[in-house]
Design a protein around this motif. Structure first.
Motif, PDB file in Angstrom:
ATOM      1  N   ALA A 105      44.027  40.572  52.787  1.00 32.77           N
ATOM      2  CA  ALA A 105      42.705  41.023  52.350  1.00 32.77           C
ATOM      3  C   ALA A 105      42.371  40.447  50.981  1.00 32.77           C
ATOM      4  N   GLN A 106      41.087  40.417  50.687  1.00 31.07           N
ATOM      5  CA  GLN A 106      40.637  39.924  49.398  1.00 31.07           C
ATOM      6  C   GLN A 106      40.928  40.958  48.312  1.00 31.07           C
ATOM      7  N   PRO A 107      41.496  40.547  47.184  1.00 30.44           N
ATOM      8  CA  PRO A 107      41.763  41.511  46.111  1.00 30.44           C
ATOM      9  C   PRO A 107      40.466  42.024  45.508  1.00 30.44           C
ATOM     10  N   PRO A 108      40.485  43.228  44.966  1.00 30.70           N
ATOM     11  CA  PRO A 108      39.261  43.745  44.335  1.00 30.70           C
ATOM     12  C   PRO A 108      38.939  42.938  43.083  1.00 30.70           C
ATOM     13  N   PRO A 109      37.670  42.854  42.721  1.00 31.87           N
ATOM     14  CA  PRO A 109      37.302  42.141  41.488  1.00 31.87           C
ATOM     15  C   PRO A 109      38.025  42.724  40.284  1.00 31.87           C
ATOM     16  N   ALA A 110      38.306  41.896  39.322  1.00 35.04           N
ATOM     17  CA  ALA A 110      39.011  42.344  38.123  1.00 35.04           C
ATOM     18  C   ALA A 110      38.288  43.519  37.472  1.00 35.04           C
ATOM     19  N   GLY A 111      39.046  44.567  37.185  1.00 38.48           N
ATOM     20  CA  GLY A 111      38.493  45.741  36.527  1.00 38.48           C
ATOM     21  C   GLY A 111      37.787  46.712  37.437  1.00 38.48           C
ATOM     22  N   SER A 112      37.761  46.425  38.762  1.00 38.56           N
ATOM     23  CA  SER A 112      37.027  47.308  39.682  1.00 38.56           C
ATOM     24  C   SER A 112      37.948  48.076  40.616  1.00 38.56           C
ATOM     25  N   ALA A 113      39.278  47.970  40.436  1.00 42.24           N
ATOM     26  CA  ALA A 113      40.201  48.681  41.312  1.00 42.24           C
ATOM     27  C   ALA A 113      39.900  50.172  41.290  1.00 42.24           C
TER      28      ALA A 113
END
Length: 329
Positions: free
Chosen positions: A191-199
């Motif tokens: 899966a695509q990782p979440p955008p930086a800082g949006s986890a």
């Protein structure tokens, strides 16, 4: 180390949006190289998975044929259960068969309990994927830290909701690592990782599904760094304690040190016999999974020595409250 990697506030749960209502089942695939190709120094995850495979093979010979391990993890509140189900995957991915062949089950399934004293017991029945009758015998195994449960991969199983008061520790969760052993399984893209800082924000990551390839530590995910870091001592550093409970053919007790509670019968008819007319014809019920239809007669109870036709999933143990609603209980 595993307890830290799968702690309730660990990146693994946060980045996968585990608590989000739209997040479904997801798993990862780990290859099982031959012993001659294994290195002394392994990643933490690789060492644990391979040690589980070795223990499983020492208890159930079918595990010796496994070349791939599929793993996933869960945490649940104390009173949450998991409905009866079979571990399964697409036959196309697991065995390379045509996509029209549907689903298949692993050689062996395992459960590693990371904590004790939290959550309900695992129920493993003698009802198989290919069964035409309901289970007659079941085994209950309680969670205990570092306890490993090993059972044949085509058996129907569940987690029974705990009936005892929750533990005093605030936020305590029933945390488990499941490893299914397959002859082979072709992993799909991660899966695509979440955008930086949006986890922890928004819905589940795009492409989250079962049988994914493990992401690289440089892929943008944070959680793999905890599980792919070197274990230091390799597979020899993986602890062995807590006992292994096994469930196999014939209903025999196969537990070394872990207590197993055997139950019979597994199924109880719901509703009085008078609710069904003797003149009522047999009912055809839709099936879930491989089989299409099964018939239940008016006397379809589970008496001593009486065979019971396999019914649809809906009248069975499928009505557990969504576990996310139990987080505060």
């Amino acid at each position: 180390a595993l307890q830290a990697a799968f702690a309730p506030d660990a990146p693994f749960w946060v980045e996968h949006r585990y608590e989000h209502p739209a997040t479904g089942f997801f798993s990862y695939v780990e290859p099982l190289p031959p012993p001659s190709e294994r290195t002394r120094h392994s990643t933490l995850l690789g060492a644990v998975v391979r040690r589980i495979a070795e223990i499983a093979a020492s208890r159930l010979s079918a595990a010796s044929a496994a070349c791939t391990a599929e793993w996933w993890a869960h945490w649940r509140p104390h009173r949450a259960g998991v409905p009866l189900h079979f571990d399964s995957a697409s036959a196309h991915l697991a065995e390379g068969r045509p996509e029209a062949d549907g689903m298949c089950t692993p050689l062996v399934s395992t459960v590693l309990y990371l904590h004790g004293g939290v959550g309900g017991r695992t129920l493993v029945t003698d009802q198989r994927w290919s069964s035409s009758e309901l289970a007659r015998t079941g085994a209950l195994v309680s969670p205990a830290a570092n306890r490993l449960l090993v059972f044949e991969g085509d058996l129907l199983h569940a987690v029974v909701p705990a009936a005892t008061p929750p533990p005093a520790a605030t936020g305590a969760m029933r945390t488990t690592l499941m490893v299914a052993l397959w002859r082979r399984m072709t992993p799909v893209s991660c899966a695509q990782p979440p955008p930086a800082g949006s986890a922890g924000e928004g819905g589940p990551p795009a492409g989250l599904t079962g049988g994914m390839r493990l992401p690289e530590t440089s892929s943008g995910w944070l959680w793999p760094r905890q599980l792919t870091a070197s274990s230091g001592e390799g597979e020899e550093g993986v602890a062995e304690s807590g006992g292994e409970g096994q469930v196999g053919r014939g209903g025999e007790a196969l537990s070394d040190t872990a207590p197993v509670v055997w139950i019979r019968p597994v199924w109880e008819r719901v509703g009085a016999a008078s609710d069904v007319s003797d003149s009522e014809p047999a009912r055809a019920l839709p099936m879930c999974g491989k089989r299409e239809r099964a018939e239940l007669g008016p006397e379809g109870g589970q008496g001593e020595g009486e065979a019971v036709s396999l019914s649809a999933a809906e009248p069975c143990f499928q009505g557990i409250t969504t576990w996310r609603r139990l987080a505060g209980l």
